[in-house]
Design a protein around this motif. Structure first.
Motif, mmCIF file in Angstrom:
data_model
loop_
_atom_site.group_PDB
_atom_site.id
_atom_site.type_symbol
_atom_site.label_atom_id
_atom_site.label_comp_id
_atom_site.label_asym_id
_atom_site.label_seq_id
_atom_site.Cartn_x
_atom_site.Cartn_y
_atom_site.Cartn_z
ATOM 1 N N GLU A 17 0.828 -1.201 0.000
ATOM 2 C CA GLU A 17 0.000 0.000 0.000
ATOM 3 C C GLU A 17 0.869 1.260 0.000
ATOM 4 O OE1 GLU A 17 -3.326 0.613 -0.223
ATOM 5 O OE2 GLU A 17 -3.455 -1.498 -0.775
ATOM 6 N N ARG A 18 1.965 1.244 0.764
ATOM 7 C CA ARG A 18 2.886 2.378 0.761
ATOM 8 C C ARG A 18 3.479 2.574 -0.628
ATOM 9 N NH1 ARG A 18 5.149 -0.311 5.241
ATOM 10 N NH2 ARG A 18 7.158 -0.306 4.192
ATOM 11 N N ALA A 19 3.823 1.463 -1.290
ATOM 12 C CA ALA A 19 4.393 1.544 -2.638
ATOM 13 C C ALA A 19 3.385 2.139 -3.606
ATOM 14 C CB ALA A 19 4.837 0.157 -3.105
ATOM 15 N N ARG A 20 2.134 1.738 -3.494
ATOM 16 C CA ARG A 20 1.102 2.276 -4.383
ATOM 17 C C ARG A 20 0.929 3.771 -4.152
ATOM 18 N NH1 ARG A 20 -3.976 3.720 -4.372
ATOM 19 N NH2 ARG A 20 -4.369 3.149 -2.218
ATOM 20 N N LEU A 21 0.903 4.178 -2.897
ATOM 21 C CA LEU A 21 0.775 5.605 -2.595
ATOM 22 C C LEU A 21 1.984 6.396 -3.090
ATOM 23 C CD1 LEU A 21 -0.785 5.451 0.966
ATOM 24 C CD2 LEU A 21 -1.863 6.299 -1.118
ATOM 25 N N ALA A 22 3.171 5.827 -2.916
ATOM 26 C CA ALA A 22 4.387 6.508 -3.384
ATOM 27 C C ALA A 22 4.338 6.700 -4.891
ATOM 28 C CB ALA A 22 5.624 5.705 -2.976
ATOM 29 N N GLU A 23 3.894 5.676 -5.598
ATOM 30 C CA GLU A 23 3.789 5.779 -7.061
ATOM 31 C C GLU A 23 2.803 6.876 -7.461
ATOM 32 O OE1 GLU A 23 2.702 3.017 -10.939
ATOM 33 O OE2 GLU A 23 2.709 2.100 -8.963
ATOM 34 N N GLU A 24 1.670 6.929 -6.788
ATOM 35 C CA GLU A 24 0.674 7.949 -7.085
ATOM 36 C C GLU A 24 1.207 9.352 -6.793
ATOM 37 O OE1 GLU A 24 -2.371 7.754 -8.445
ATOM 38 O OE2 GLU A 24 -2.232 5.588 -8.684
ATOM 39 N N LEU A 25 1.906 9.499 -5.665
ATOM 40 C CA LEU A 25 2.457 10.808 -5.323
ATOM 41 C C LEU A 25 3.504 11.253 -6.335
ATOM 42 C CD1 LEU A 25 2.774 10.508 -1.447
ATOM 43 C CD2 LEU A 25 1.337 12.110 -2.724
ATOM 44 N N LEU A 26 4.390 10.329 -6.711
ATOM 45 C CA LEU A 26 5.413 10.682 -7.701
ATOM 46 C C LEU A 26 4.786 11.036 -9.042
ATOM 47 C CD1 LEU A 26 8.172 8.076 -6.850
ATOM 48 C CD2 LEU A 26 8.258 10.547 -6.496
ATOM 49 N N SER A 27 3.772 10.289 -9.433
ATOM 50 C CA SER A 27 3.099 10.582 -10.703
ATOM 51 C C SER A 27 2.451 11.957 -10.681
ATOM 52 C CB SER A 27 2.033 9.529 -10.995
ATOM 53 O OG SER A 27 2.628 8.297 -11.263
ATOM 54 N N SER A 28 1.961 12.349 -9.510
ATOM 55 C CA SER A 28 1.300 13.651 -9.423
ATOM 56 C C SER A 28 2.286 14.809 -9.570
ATOM 57 C CB SER A 28 0.553 13.780 -8.091
ATOM 58 O OG SER A 28 1.454 13.988 -7.019
ATOM 59 N N LEU A 29 3.577 14.548 -9.393
ATOM 60 C CA LEU A 29 4.582 15.594 -9.515
ATOM 61 C C LEU A 29 5.047 15.796 -10.952
ATOM 62 C CD1 LEU A 29 6.811 14.755 -6.420
ATOM 63 C CD2 LEU A 29 5.091 16.565 -6.631
ATOM 64 N N GLU A 30 4.790 14.812 -11.799
ATOM 65 C CA GLU A 30 5.242 14.886 -13.181
ATOM 66 C C GLU A 30 4.299 15.755 -13.998
ATOM 67 O OE1 GLU A 30 5.492 10.913 -14.669
ATOM 68 O OE2 GLU A 30 7.053 10.360 -13.261
ATOM 69 N N GLU A 31 4.868 16.711 -14.655
ATOM 70 C CA GLU A 31 4.101 17.532 -15.587
ATOM 71 C C GLU A 31 4.596 17.181 -16.978
ATOM 72 O OE1 GLU A 31 4.202 21.651 -14.603
ATOM 73 O OE2 GLU A 31 3.791 21.244 -12.496
ATOM 74 N N LEU A 32 3.869 16.326 -17.651
ATOM 75 C CA LEU A 32 4.309 15.791 -18.923
ATOM 76 C C LEU A 32 3.808 16.638 -20.083
ATOM 77 C CD1 LEU A 32 5.695 13.481 -20.450
ATOM 78 C CD2 LEU A 32 3.512 12.289 -20.412
ATOM 79 N N ASP A 33 4.735 17.129 -20.831
ATOM 80 C CA ASP A 33 4.427 17.792 -22.088
ATOM 81 C C ASP A 33 4.672 16.725 -23.150
ATOM 82 O OD1 ASP A 33 4.635 19.013 -24.587
ATOM 83 O OD2 ASP A 33 5.461 20.848 -23.734
#
Length: 83
Positions: A17-33
């Motif tokens: 569950e921690r890994a899933r949350l970490a992945e979601e948090l990291l993804s939220s930081l990416e601003e993909l152009d």
């Protein structure tokens, strides 16, 4: 709830569950152009192709690469478990 309180609760969760949350948090930081990402990948593919064509890198077959990667993962997991 403060971020410290939230973090304390999160750290009590099971590892997956921690890994899933970490992945979601990291993804939220990416601003993909998308155009920028496509251009960067095209440039990287050209660079890699050129290195192979010029003989600057040695390629390996998938079975060898897979075996090497799996061994590296085992080493890293063992290190993590030991600490």
């Amino acid at each position: 709830m403060s971020s410290d309180e939230l973090l304390a609760q999160i750290l009590r969760l099971p590892r997956h569950e921690r890994a899933r949350l970490a992945e979601e948090l990291l993804s939220s930081l990416e601003e993909l152009d998308e155009d920028e990402a496509a251009a960067a990948w095209a440039s990287e593919l050209e660079r890699r192709s050129r290195e192979v064509a010029e003989g600057n890198v040695q390629t390996v077959d998938w079975d060898t690469a897979r075996t090497d990667l799996l061994m590296e993962l085992q080493v890293r997991r063992a290190r993590r478990a030991a600490s």
